[in-house]
Design a protein around this motif. Structure first.
Motif, PDB file in Angstrom:
ATOM      1  N   ALA A 131       5.109  -5.895   5.697  1.00  0.00           N
ATOM      2  CA  ALA A 131       5.997  -5.601   6.123  1.00  0.00           C
ATOM      3  C   ALA A 131       6.153  -4.419   7.166  1.00  0.00           C
ATOM      4  CB  ALA A 131       6.854  -5.373   4.591  1.00  0.00           C
ATOM      5  N   GLY A 132       4.939  -3.601   7.024  1.00  0.00           N
ATOM      6  CA  GLY A 132       4.598  -2.984   7.747  1.00  0.00           C
ATOM      7  C   GLY A 132       4.164  -3.073   8.949  1.00  0.00           C
ATOM      8  N   SER A 133       3.125  -4.469   9.219  1.00  0.00           N
ATOM      9  CA  SER A 133       2.920  -4.818  10.774  1.00  0.00           C
ATOM     10  C   SER A 133       4.727  -5.464  11.170  1.00  0.00           C
ATOM     11  CB  SER A 133       2.327  -6.146   9.767  1.00  0.00           C
ATOM     12  OG  SER A 133       2.468  -6.968  11.080  1.00  0.00           O
ATOM     13  N   ALA A 134       5.317  -6.142  10.343  1.00  0.00           N
ATOM     14  CA  ALA A 134       6.589  -6.431  10.814  1.00  0.00           C
ATOM     15  C   ALA A 134       7.503  -5.304  11.630  1.00  0.00           C
ATOM     16  CB  ALA A 134       7.220  -7.372   9.761  1.00  0.00           C
ATOM     17  N   ILE A 135       7.858  -4.499   9.989  1.00  0.00           N
ATOM     18  CA  ILE A 135       8.194  -2.449  10.936  1.00  0.00           C
ATOM     19  C   ILE A 135       7.763  -2.170  11.925  1.00  0.00           C
ATOM     20  CG2 ILE A 135       9.923  -1.508   9.593  1.00  0.00           C
ATOM     21  CD1 ILE A 135      10.307  -3.269   6.761  1.00  0.00           C
ATOM     22  N   GLY A 136       8.319  -1.709  12.866  1.00  0.00           N
ATOM     23  CA  GLY A 136       8.155  -1.221  14.027  1.00  0.00           C
ATOM     24  C   GLY A 136       8.056  -0.852  14.888  1.00  0.00           C
ATOM     25  N   LEU A 137       8.331  -0.471  15.434  1.00  0.00           N
ATOM     26  CA  LEU A 137       9.277  -0.094  17.233  1.00  0.00           C
ATOM     27  C   LEU A 137      10.260  -0.488  17.344  1.00  0.00           C
ATOM     28  CD1 LEU A 137       6.572   0.921  18.923  1.00  0.00           C
ATOM     29  CD2 LEU A 137       7.654   2.587  18.376  1.00  0.00           C
ATOM     30  N   SER A 182       2.159  -0.944  11.961  1.00  0.00           N
ATOM     31  CA  SER A 182       2.670  -1.677  13.117  1.00  0.00           C
ATOM     32  C   SER A 182       1.004  -2.332  13.978  1.00  0.00           C
ATOM     33  CB  SER A 182       3.132  -2.498  13.908  1.00  0.00           C
ATOM     34  OG  SER A 182       4.124  -2.461  12.962  1.00  0.00           O
ATOM     35  N   ALA A 183       0.246  -0.704  14.293  1.00  0.00           N
ATOM     36  CA  ALA A 183      -1.070  -0.859  14.956  1.00  0.00           C
ATOM     37  C   ALA A 183      -1.653  -0.769  14.502  1.00  0.00           C
ATOM     38  CB  ALA A 183      -0.631  -0.066  15.765  1.00  0.00           C
ATOM     39  N   ILE A 184      -2.428  -1.053  13.106  1.00  0.00           N
ATOM     40  CA  ILE A 184      -2.866  -1.035  12.068  1.00  0.00           C
ATOM     41  C   ILE A 184      -3.029  -2.054  11.810  1.00  0.00           C
ATOM     42  CG2 ILE A 184      -3.606  -0.612   9.690  1.00  0.00           C
ATOM     43  CD1 ILE A 184      -1.895   1.475   9.642  1.00  0.00           C
ATOM     44  N   SER A 185      -2.263  -3.578  12.170  1.00  0.00           N
ATOM     45  CA  SER A 185      -2.634  -4.815  11.606  1.00  0.00           C
ATOM     46  C   SER A 185      -2.591  -5.502  12.730  1.00  0.00           C
ATOM     47  CB  SER A 185      -0.787  -5.547  11.694  1.00  0.00           C
ATOM     48  OG  SER A 185       0.241  -5.356  12.137  1.00  0.00           O
ATOM     49  N   LEU A 186      -2.638  -4.500  14.212  1.00  0.00           N
ATOM     50  CA  LEU A 186      -2.483  -5.408  15.570  1.00  0.00           C
ATOM     51  C   LEU A 186      -4.572  -5.024  15.727  1.00  0.00           C
ATOM     52  CD1 LEU A 186      -0.329  -3.913  17.698  1.00  0.00           C
ATOM     53  CD2 LEU A 186      -0.887  -6.398  17.639  1.00  0.00           C
TER      54      LEU A 186
END
Ligand code: PFF
Length: 456
Positions: free
Chosen positions: A22-28, A323-327
């Motif tokens: 969800a952290g990856s999905a929820i972002g800018l 989100s940046a972490i997941s990238l």
């Protein structure tokens, strides 16, 4: 670098996976982009179409990506290698790793602005620029400063690297467990504040009243394109996170929860932002500038605005961070799995490479402002290439791969693990998933791609 085989990492708990994904999905995408594209495309009319896109394309493709990851326990390149070993499909994995880099290169720049705005809020500078035009000029002045722009980009990137450096459980999962609840609480506080302002009902109706006249054919394609970006689909981020799952996890229910949380946060963000914008008499249609020009003025016009401003940019920064972490993790997992690199080395080397490719994006608003490729500056080019071309293309190919290459026979055997109850109690959900992945996703995404390329 030495090839050492160490046991692959795993999530500590299912809840940890859900929060990290969800952290990856929820972002800018949720807080910066969704509110203004919904506002521009007919409010509730757009939200209605967007929810359909999420349900019939977003969720099925998310399930497919997580499934590919959990089945192979590999990064995007390794996953395709393991299941097909064809050069074409392996290159689809590479496309994902590349898209991760490209998105990072502009994502860290906007996130850097958000980080910088925490300090602007703390310094009280919004009170000095409390008119729409002075606030816009102040923003332009800041992003034209190479040191401000690059400085905060680097600072944000270093934060991202720190979490990835500590690994799946100790870095990403632990960080998400702290940051995601915090994000939720801050957003709810901001939404309550917005709803209690005089005149807030105009903001609610702007967002929730359907204006069908503003909904055009392209709005549908914008909704579908955004569904990909907001759910981090089409480039293997969710595949990589799925690869750290144990086999007993229920992919159907966790994917549904991730989609639910992502959508909920986007809607609450829309409410928090538009209630405040309308109640303070600001222009709701500033588009991408809404957050950096309009909101600072909005905060100066409400009681306690000084603190709400700090909270808001803190919220935006942590949303961007998870989100940046997941990238970055997509790139790192590729080098760890396929090349036998140590995680720490991969983080340092590819954090550095990300910085190098973020520089031209960062300088697009100042020294490189006049440097154009295909009529776009570097920042816009990276955004267009990744969000409008690479993610939909990746999503389409992933669906085609699952339905037509890997095949549902094998996919369903894997999917059943951890989700037996759905196979026995609600078999129609499985049939629906198959139809969406096999027909709807490839065809509809193909249309989005044609539109992005200006053919449709
Ligand atoms: N989902 C993120 C957002 O809405 O801001 C953006 C994103 C993150 C896209 C990770 C793709 C990705 F792999």
């Amino acid at each position: 670098m030495a090839k050492t085989k160490i046991a692959r990492e795993n999530w500590g708990s299912k809840f940890g996976f859900i929060l990290a994904a969800a952290g990856s999905a929820i972002g800018l995408g949720n807080i910066w982009k969704f509110p203004y594209i919904a506002g521009e495309n007919g409010g509730a009319a757009f939200i209605f179409v967007y929810l359909i896109c999420i349900a019939i394309i977003g969720l099925p493709v998310l399930i497919g990506e997580v499934l590919l990851g959990r089945t192979t326990q590999r990064n995007p390149v390794g996953a395709f290698k393991k299941l097909s070993n064809s050069k074409f499909w392996i290159s689809v994995g590479f496309l994902g790793v590349l898209a991760g880099f490209i998105i990072l290169s502009f994502y860290v720049v906007i996130a850097g602005w958000s980080l910088g705005y925490i300090f602007e809020a703390i310094n009280g500078s919004f009170y000095k620029f409390n008119q729409a035009y002075t606030s816009a000029n102040h923003f332009t002045m800041l992003i034209q400063s190479v040191t401000w722009n690059l400085g905060f980009t680097i600072a944000f990137l270093l934060l991202t690297m720190l979490f990835v450096y500590f690994g799946v459980q100790k870095g990403i999962e632990k960080g998400s467990k702290i940051m995601m609840p915090l994000l939720f609480i801050i957003l709810v506080v901001l939404a309550i504040k917005g709803l209690t302002l005089d005149g807030s009902e105009k903001g609610v109706s702007f967002l929730l009243n359907p204006n069908w006249k503003l909904l055009h054919g392209t709005s549908i394609l914008i909704a579908l394109g955004h569904a990909f970006f907001t759910l981090s689909l089409g480039m293997g981020a969710m595949l990589t996170y799925g690869s750290y799952l144990k086999k007993d996890s229920n992919i159907f229910s966790s994917s549904t929860q991730i989609v639910f949380l992502d959508t909920l946060i986007a809607l609450i963000a829309g409410i928090a932002i538009f209630t405040a914008v309308f109640a303070t008499g600001q222009n709701p249609s500033a588009g991408p500038g809404l957050i950096f020009h309009t909101l600072p003025v909005v905060f100066t016009k409400m009681s306690g605005g000084y603190y709400f401003a700090i909270l808001f940019f803190f919220l935006l920064t942590i949303a961007a961070l998870t989100s940046a972490i997941s990238l970055l993790e997509v790139v790192v997992s590729y080098f760890v799995d396929e090349k036998g690199w140590k995680r720490h080395n991969a983080v340092i080397v590819f954090g550095g490479v990300t910085f190098l490719i973020a520089v031209p994006s960062s300088l697009s608003s100042n020294v490189l402002a006049d440097f154009h490729i295909f009529g776009l500056n570097f920042f816009d080019l990276a955004d267009f290439l990744a969000s409008n071309i690479m993610l939909p293309l990746g999503g389409m190919l992933i669906s085609i791969f699952i339905a037509w290459v890997w095949g549902f026979d094998k996919a369903l055997v894997e999917l059943k693990q951890g989700a037996e109850n759905i196979f026995t109690d609600k078999p129609y959900i499985i049939s629906a998933w198959k139809i969406f992945v096999k027909y709807f996703a490839p065809v509809l995404i193909f249309l989005v791609l044609l539109n992005s390329l200006g053919i449709l």
